[in-house]
Design a protein around this motif. Structure first.
Motif, PDB file in Angstrom:
ATOM      1  N   ALA A  64      13.590  -3.730   8.718  1.00  0.00           N
ATOM      2  CA  ALA A  64      14.941  -3.422   8.241  1.00  0.00           C
ATOM      3  C   ALA A  64      14.871  -3.086   6.763  1.00  0.00           C
ATOM      4  O   ALA A  64      14.220  -3.794   5.984  1.00  0.00           O
ATOM      5  CB  ALA A  64      15.840  -4.628   8.471  1.00  0.00           C
ATOM      6  N   VAL A  65      15.494  -1.998   6.377  1.00  0.00           N
ATOM      7  CA  VAL A  65      15.585  -1.623   4.961  1.00  0.00           C
ATOM      8  C   VAL A  65      17.066  -1.737   4.608  1.00  0.00           C
ATOM      9  O   VAL A  65      17.900  -1.002   5.122  1.00  0.00           O
ATOM     10  CB  VAL A  65      15.087  -0.174   4.748  1.00  0.00           C
ATOM     11  CG1 VAL A  65      15.211   0.218   3.287  1.00  0.00           C
ATOM     12  CG2 VAL A  65      13.648  -0.032   5.250  1.00  0.00           C
ATOM     13  N   ILE A  66      17.345  -2.735   3.770  1.00  0.00           N
ATOM     14  CA  ILE A  66      18.754  -3.035   3.489  1.00  0.00           C
ATOM     15  C   ILE A  66      19.220  -2.248   2.263  1.00  0.00           C
ATOM     16  O   ILE A  66      18.572  -2.306   1.207  1.00  0.00           O
ATOM     17  CB  ILE A  66      18.952  -4.546   3.207  1.00  0.00           C
ATOM     18  CG1 ILE A  66      18.264  -5.420   4.277  1.00  0.00           C
ATOM     19  CG2 ILE A  66      20.427  -4.881   3.053  1.00  0.00           C
ATOM     20  CD1 ILE A  66      18.810  -5.321   5.652  1.00  0.00           C
ATOM     21  N   VAL A  67      20.311  -1.554   2.409  1.00  0.00           N
ATOM     22  CA  VAL A  67      20.923  -0.868   1.260  1.00  0.00           C
ATOM     23  C   VAL A  67      22.333  -1.434   1.130  1.00  0.00           C
ATOM     24  O   VAL A  67      23.186  -1.175   1.979  1.00  0.00           O
ATOM     25  CB  VAL A  67      20.993   0.658   1.483  1.00  0.00           C
ATOM     26  CG1 VAL A  67      21.564   1.332   0.250  1.00  0.00           C
ATOM     27  CG2 VAL A  67      19.618   1.210   1.814  1.00  0.00           C
ATOM     28  N   SER A  68      22.531  -2.238   0.087  1.00  0.00           N
ATOM     29  CA  SER A  68      23.785  -2.992   0.021  1.00  0.00           C
ATOM     30  C   SER A  68      24.755  -2.444  -1.000  1.00  0.00           C
ATOM     31  O   SER A  68      24.360  -2.059  -2.108  1.00  0.00           O
ATOM     32  CB  SER A  68      23.492  -4.446  -0.335  1.00  0.00           C
ATOM     33  OG  SER A  68      23.145  -5.143   0.832  1.00  0.00           O
ATOM     34  N   GLY A  69      26.013  -2.467  -0.625  1.00  0.00           N
ATOM     35  CA  GLY A  69      27.064  -2.217  -1.592  1.00  0.00           C
ATOM     36  C   GLY A  69      27.370  -3.511  -2.336  1.00  0.00           C
ATOM     37  O   GLY A  69      26.940  -4.590  -1.922  1.00  0.00           O
ATOM     38  N   THR A  70      28.094  -3.367  -3.431  1.00  0.00           N
ATOM     39  CA  THR A  70      28.476  -4.549  -4.207  1.00  0.00           C
ATOM     40  C   THR A  70      29.997  -4.568  -4.307  1.00  0.00           C
ATOM     41  O   THR A  70      30.658  -3.578  -3.976  1.00  0.00           O
ATOM     42  CB  THR A  70      27.899  -4.482  -5.639  1.00  0.00           C
ATOM     43  OG1 THR A  70      28.438  -3.302  -6.233  1.00  0.00           O
ATOM     44  CG2 THR A  70      26.399  -4.433  -5.633  1.00  0.00           C
ATOM     45  N   ILE A  71      30.506  -5.685  -4.795  1.00  0.00           N
ATOM     46  CA  ILE A  71      31.961  -5.793  -4.915  1.00  0.00           C
ATOM     47  C   ILE A  71      32.502  -4.688  -5.838  1.00  0.00           C
ATOM     48  O   ILE A  71      33.590  -4.174  -5.637  1.00  0.00           O
ATOM     49  CB  ILE A  71      32.355  -7.215  -5.380  1.00  0.00           C
ATOM     50  CG1 ILE A  71      33.834  -7.476  -5.143  1.00  0.00           C
ATOM     51  CG2 ILE A  71      31.946  -7.489  -6.801  1.00  0.00           C
ATOM     52  CD1 ILE A  71      34.219  -8.942  -5.181  1.00  0.00           C
ATOM     53  N   GLU A  72      31.671  -4.265  -6.818  1.00  0.00           N
ATOM     54  CA  GLU A  72      32.118  -3.226  -7.758  1.00  0.00           C
ATOM     55  C   GLU A  72      32.316  -1.884  -7.057  1.00  0.00           C
ATOM     56  O   GLU A  72      33.164  -1.092  -7.455  1.00  0.00           O
ATOM     57  CB  GLU A  72      31.110  -3.028  -8.908  1.00  0.00           C
ATOM     58  CG  GLU A  72      31.086  -4.139  -9.940  1.00  0.00           C
ATOM     59  CD  GLU A  72      30.358  -5.391  -9.445  1.00  0.00           C
ATOM     60  OE1 GLU A  72      29.434  -5.240  -8.606  1.00  0.00           O
ATOM     61  OE2 GLU A  72      30.726  -6.505  -9.859  1.00  0.00           O
ATOM     62  N   ASN A  73      31.501  -1.595  -6.035  1.00  0.00           N
ATOM     63  CA  ASN A  73      31.714  -0.311  -5.332  1.00  0.00           C
ATOM     64  C   ASN A  73      32.318  -0.531  -3.937  1.00  0.00           C
ATOM     65  O   ASN A  73      31.980   0.173  -2.989  1.00  0.00           O
ATOM     66  CB  ASN A  73      30.447   0.553  -5.302  1.00  0.00           C
ATOM     67  CG  ASN A  73      29.251  -0.168  -4.680  1.00  0.00           C
ATOM     68  OD1 ASN A  73      29.443  -1.170  -3.983  1.00  0.00           O
ATOM     69  ND2 ASN A  73      28.058   0.325  -4.907  1.00  0.00           N
TER      70      ASN A  73
END
Ligand code: PMP
Ligand code: GLU
Length: 403
Positions: free
Chosen positions: A144-153
């Motif tokens: 699994a390659v995780i690409v995470s968003g953050t609360i800022e975006n």
């Protein structure tokens, strides 16, 4: 000498994490069984009963003798109802041959991953992600390659970040929208950009988990697979658990290109066969009936979302993202790391905080680590208003004791 039992277990299961959504709900039940007044906000499940007309259809199915094995991929008239639903609600053009009905959306996702992923293949998972995605990919021996968003975006990673994660080993991009755990919803424009990524990467499929489709507070739901240039590149996952309050009935489904639907049918035929005959008959009624009960439930969830957002304003250190869909609040809670309980126990992780809240306030929640975000906790607001008010009052009270 007797072998240690665990020595007999496969690496596959030893390396698998227990589902923390299920794990925390189990802890809550154990505490309740000891007589504590536990409010369970860890499990993502509507508290509403299944609408009456669907229950009636199930009773009729029994009386009509639907007690035999079902076709592995589902009854033809259920597949037709799913095709009609996909066309009506999602502008997805499928025929029966594209549909595989399963024992829950969870199985539909597992079928798809097991059919696409060989050892060493990669799946790009958009995070924070639903707890089981990672373990299902591991089960297939994929990475699994995780690409995470953050609360800022708004918990949505940049499209450029998603594209940068694709390699020649990538088989699929997997996401939920509306998202569990954040409630983020991809807009039409964002899906258009994701479609462009697929066009530029012709060997990559997208797996769009749309199980929270109807629990959308912001407006229309859009399906990636409805974008013309990627119609044959998207597996659309859905099910009846959330939108029809049918978690225990176990019915999920997918729409996919025929080559992949055939493969899912084959794999399911060796694992579980077709899902429950009675559930399938009831599902036809659910999908073909007036959707008012579903939209009424969504309205209630929206009121509860606003209620818990209001209540959590009074809790110091809860940094909230306003969910546009699903039924979870996913506050950032790192403010509490390093603080001590009255007994002198330091809160070091989201799990520590969840356990403190469970033990002291008897409210169960889920640590964000389960979703790839260690500074958050997930609180389900799929519970009665009075319970939510009581739960947030209790949480506020016990958190105020941390110093
Ligand atoms: N996808 C997501 C994002 C979920 O939250 C869940 C849990 N309800 C599922 C899939 C699985 O749903 P089910 O197996 O009950 O259809
Ligand atoms: N999907 C729900 C949740 O996230 C139910 C539990 C599960 O299947 O993991 O809580």
């Amino acid at each position: 000498m007797q072998t240690e039992t665990t020595q007999l277990l496969s690496q596959r299961v030893l390396q698998m994490e227990e589902s923390q959504t299920i794990g925390m709900a189990k802890k809550a039940r154990e505490l309740a069984a000891k007589g504590f007044d536990v409010i369970n906000l860890s499990f993502g499940e509507p508290d509403f009963p299944t609408p009456q007309h669907i229950k009636d259809a199930a009773k009729k199915a029994l009386d009509d003798g639907y007690t035999f094995y079902t076709p592995v991929a589902g009854y033809p008239d259920l597949k037709k109802a799913i095709c009609d639903k996909f066309l009506r609600d999602n502008d997805l053009h499928f025929n029966n041959e594209n549909i595989v009905v399963s024992t829950g959306a969870k199985q539909s996702i597992a079928n798809t991953i097991l059919c696409l992923v060989d050892p060493g293949d990669e799946v790009v998972i958009i995070g924070p992600y639903w707890v089981s995605y990672l373990e299902i990919v591991k089960l297939a021996e994929g990475n699994a390659v995780i690409v995470s968003g953050t609360i800022e975006n708004q918990y949505k990673p940049l499209i450029s970040e998603i594209e940068a994660a694709i390699t020649d080993k990538t088989k699929a991009i997997l996401y939920s929208s509306p998202s569990n755990p954040t409630g983020a919803v991809f807009s039409k424009e964002e899906l258009e950009q994701l479609a462009d990524v697929l066009v530029r990467n012709p060997n990559v499929m997208a797996i769009a988990d749309e199980i929270y489709e109807y629990i959308n507070f912001g407006g229309r739901h859009y399906s990636l697979g409805a974008i013309d240039r990627v119609r044959d590149r998207v597996v659309t996952i859905n099910g009846l658990s959330k939108g029809f309050a049918m978690t225990g009935w176990r019915l999920g489904y997918l729409g996919a290109p025929k080559w992949l639907a055939d493969a899912c049918d084959k794999i399911q035929g060796q694992f579980t066969s077709g899902t429950c005959s009675i559930t399938q008959r009831a599902a036809i009624t659910a999908l073909n009936s007036d959707m008012k009960p579903t939209f009424d439930m969504t309205q209630r969830f929206k009121i509860r979302r606003d209620l818990v957002l209001e209540k959590s304003k009074d809790i110091p250190g809860f940094v909230n993202f306003i969910p546009d869909g699903a039924f979870y609040l996913f506050p950032e809670i790192s403010y509490y790391f390093g603080k001590k309980s009255p007994e002198g126990k330091t809160i070091e992780t989201a799990m520590d905080l969840c356990m403190y809240i469970l033990n002291e306030a008897q409210v169960s929640t889920v640590p964000g680590d389960a979703f790839g975000e260690e500074n958050c906790i997930r609180i389900s607001f799929a519970a009665a208003d009075e319970k939510l008010i009581e739960a947030f009052d209790r949480i506020k009270n016990v958190l105020s004791k941390l110093s």
